[in-house]
Scaffold this active site. Structure first.
Site, short mmCIF file in Angstrom:
data_model
loop_
_atom_site.label_atom_id
_atom_site.label_comp_id
_atom_site.label_asym_id
_atom_site.label_seq_id
_atom_site.Cartn_x
_atom_site.Cartn_y
_atom_site.Cartn_z
N ASN A 41 0.88 -1.17 0.00
CA ASN A 41 0.00 0.00 0.00
C ASN A 41 0.91 1.22 0.00
OD1 ASN A 41 -1.80 2.04 0.48
ND2 ASN A 41 -2.73 1.12 2.29
N LYS A 53 3.29 0.83 3.15
CA LYS A 53 2.93 -0.20 4.13
C LYS A 53 3.01 -1.55 3.43
CE LYS A 53 -0.53 2.58 6.33
NZ LYS A 53 -1.92 2.79 6.22
N ARG A 67 -2.50 -2.06 -3.58
CA ARG A 67 -3.71 -1.28 -3.38
C ARG A 67 -3.64 -0.05 -4.28
NH1 ARG A 67 -5.02 3.12 1.04
NH2 ARG A 67 -7.21 3.41 0.54
N HIS A 122 -12.84 3.11 -0.19
CA HIS A 122 -12.88 2.05 0.84
C HIS A 122 -13.58 0.80 0.32
CE1 HIS A 122 -13.02 5.42 4.13
NE2 HIS A 122 -11.78 4.99 3.99
N ARG A 157 -11.75 15.71 7.53
CA ARG A 157 -12.43 16.11 6.28
C ARG A 157 -13.87 16.53 6.56
NH1 ARG A 157 -11.06 10.68 3.11
NH2 ARG A 157 -9.22 10.38 4.38
N ARG A 217 -10.71 8.63 20.56
CA ARG A 217 -10.40 8.34 21.96
C ARG A 217 -10.36 9.64 22.76
NH1 ARG A 217 -6.02 4.15 19.82
NH2 ARG A 217 -6.03 5.77 18.25
N VAL A 220 -12.88 3.36 14.47
CA VAL A 220 -13.94 3.80 15.37
C VAL A 220 -15.05 2.74 15.43
CG1 VAL A 220 -15.60 5.63 15.87
CG2 VAL A 220 -13.43 6.20 14.76
N GLU A 266 -8.31 -5.14 4.96
CA GLU A 266 -8.11 -4.83 3.54
C GLU A 266 -6.92 -5.59 2.97
OE1 GLU A 266 -8.67 -0.71 4.96
OE2 GLU A 266 -9.34 -0.31 2.92
P1 AMP Z 1 -8.57 3.82 10.88
O1 AMP Z 1 -8.55 5.01 9.96
O2 AMP Z 1 -9.57 2.78 10.51
O3 AMP Z 1 -7.20 3.27 11.17
O4 AMP Z 1 -9.09 4.40 12.29
C1 AMP Z 1 -8.29 5.26 13.06
C2 AMP Z 1 -9.17 5.95 14.09
O5 AMP Z 1 -9.84 4.97 14.89
C3 AMP Z 1 -8.39 6.78 15.09
O6 AMP Z 1 -8.12 8.07 14.61
C4 AMP Z 1 -9.35 6.82 16.25
O7 AMP Z 1 -10.22 7.93 16.06
C5 AMP Z 1 -10.16 5.56 16.14
N1 AMP Z 1 -9.90 4.60 17.21
C6 AMP Z 1 -8.94 3.66 17.28
N2 AMP Z 1 -9.03 2.97 18.44
C7 AMP Z 1 -10.08 3.50 19.12
C8 AMP Z 1 -10.70 3.23 20.39
N3 AMP Z 1 -10.27 2.28 21.19
N4 AMP Z 1 -11.77 4.01 20.73
C9 AMP Z 1 -12.20 4.98 19.92
N5 AMP Z 1 -11.68 5.25 18.73
C10 AMP Z 1 -10.63 4.54 18.32
#
Ligand code: AMP
Length: 397
Positions: A7, A14, A90, A179, A240, A285, A332, A384
């Protein structure tokens, strides 16, 4: 077969090495700051400690060389070079040319180049990754897996903007969605978990990460998704805006005496829950902690984020004439019971009922609705890289 999944971003790369038989990750890692001072490769062979090597990486060719070196060196390598049977890449934008993954040849590279103006930050970086791998691993088959492909089944009524039709014909201006690898993986996995045929299900997949999008999947096919020509449309995201009135661009330019590039940067990097929370954070978080402490910005940002998700769920339920399953995935969606609860508390109108105990789950497949809920609520971690490895194997075995 061992499959290398790549990626490639403009300054990062990555990678994961996946065994196609067991689907286990053998090693994964990241090259950071490619072309910038202070570049390093960080990787973890499964079951071993993380390894960090600070190495100059003037370009992606050097980064790929270091990835191969990391995977094959005699001290802590995990394979020999000839064991890597195929590489899956990717690719962010496939335009209308790619409706599924394809084996990469000169024609495919040309077609990816042709649609690069639709993703000027991403596709050129993806192409650099392909060329660098071809150089270092000549003769190894490679596959392109597109973020847009799963959404190519959207009907015209869903993908057209209300612009003169000639703009679609001349320039390809339409909604593409992103996505797609995640939406495809999660919707298929959800049907498997529930023991149902995807053809019999109306599903909404909520991919809620730093970038966030929803898709409506009817009978296994995507019929709508919230991102558009670019990944800026739709939900309020980490930084965004998601949907806004396009007139905001000109209005801000006049008020702030700024350029289109400035406003594009504002909409992509300084907005979303980050901007709404008065720059508290883009990370949920921090926002959850702020929300519970009564931080006004955190409350405003989370409430607006949740409202937008609920609004899209309502509109996709209308678009499909019902919904059987709502899936939560990505950072999230997989981890935040707090955000899932705020969303599901507003879904009583479709008969969805959350099981508070089940919703304590984090990062695991689980039904989080009650037995009498009319809609099944489900957490499905996305993967993914595995989806890319599966497509690559299917085309190269
Ligand atoms: P992603 O883009 O799918 O890697 O998601 C990253 C986002 O997931 C981070 O910026 C956080 O906002 C959220 N995230 C990760 N772990 C947690 C958690 N334990 N509780 C709430 N949000 C989380």
């Amino acid at each position: 077969m061992k499959i290398l999944v790549i990626n490639c971003g403009s300054s990062s790369l990555k990678f994961q090495l996946i065994d196609s038989d067991s689907e286990a990750v053998i090693c994964k890692g990241l090259c950071e700051r490619i072309g910038i001072e202070g570049s390093q490769i960080v990787y973890t062979p499964t079951g071993k400690d993380k390894i960090t090597k600070v190495e100059p990486m003037p370009d992606h060719n050097r980064a790929i060389e270091l990835v191969i070196e990391a995977l094959t060196n005699s001290e802590n390598g995990v394979v020999s070079l000839d064991e890597i049977g195929a590489v899956g890449h990717r690719i962010v934008h496939g335009g209308e040319k790619f409706t599924k993954s394809v084996v990469i040849d000169d024609e495919v590279i040309k077609a990816i180049e042709d649609v690069s103006d639709l993703a000027p930050l991403h596709n050129p970086a993806n192409l650099i990754g392909i060329r660098a791998c071809q150089k270092v691993m000549p003769g190894v088959p490679m596959v392109a897996v597109f973020d847009t492909a799963f959404h190519q089944t959207m009907p015209q009524e869903a993908y057209l903007y209300g612009l003169p039709y000639s703009y679609y014909e001349k320039y390809g201006i339409r909604r593409y969605g992103f996505h797609g690898t995640s939406h495809s993986f999660v919707s298929k996995r959800a049907a498997e978990i529930l023991g149902k045929n995807p053809a019999d299900l109306k599903m909404i997949v909520c991919h809620l990460g730093n970038g966030a999008s929803l898709s409506a999947v009817d009978g296994g096919k995507c019929v709508d998704t919230s991102m558009g020509l670019t990944p800026l449309e739709g939900l309020i995201m980490g930084t965004r805006t998601g949907d806004i009135d396009p007139s905001v661009v000109e209005f801000v330019m006049k008020k702030e005496n700024s350029t289109v590039a400035d406003v594009t940067n504002l909409l992509n990097k300084k907005s979303g829950v980050f901007g709404l929370s008065d720059n508290l954070s883009s990370d949920f978080r921090d926002l959850e902690a702020g929300y519970n402490e009564g931080h006004a910005g955190a409350r405003r940002a989370v409430d607006a984020f949740v409202y937008r998700v609920v609004k899209y769920i309502g509109s996709y339920t209308a678009a499909m004439g019902g919904v059987d399953v709502i899936c939560f995935t990505a950072g999230v969606g997989e981890n935040s019971g707090f955000v899932r609860k705020l969303i599901c508390d507003r879904l009583g109108f479709i008969g969805a009922k959350m099981d508070a105990e089940a919703n304590k789950v984090r990062g695991e497949e689980k039904v989080i609705s009650t037995a009498d809920s009319k809609v099944t609520l489900l957490v499905v971690p996305t993967n993914e890289e595995l989806a890319i490895a599966r497509d690559t194997y299917a085309l190269c075995k």
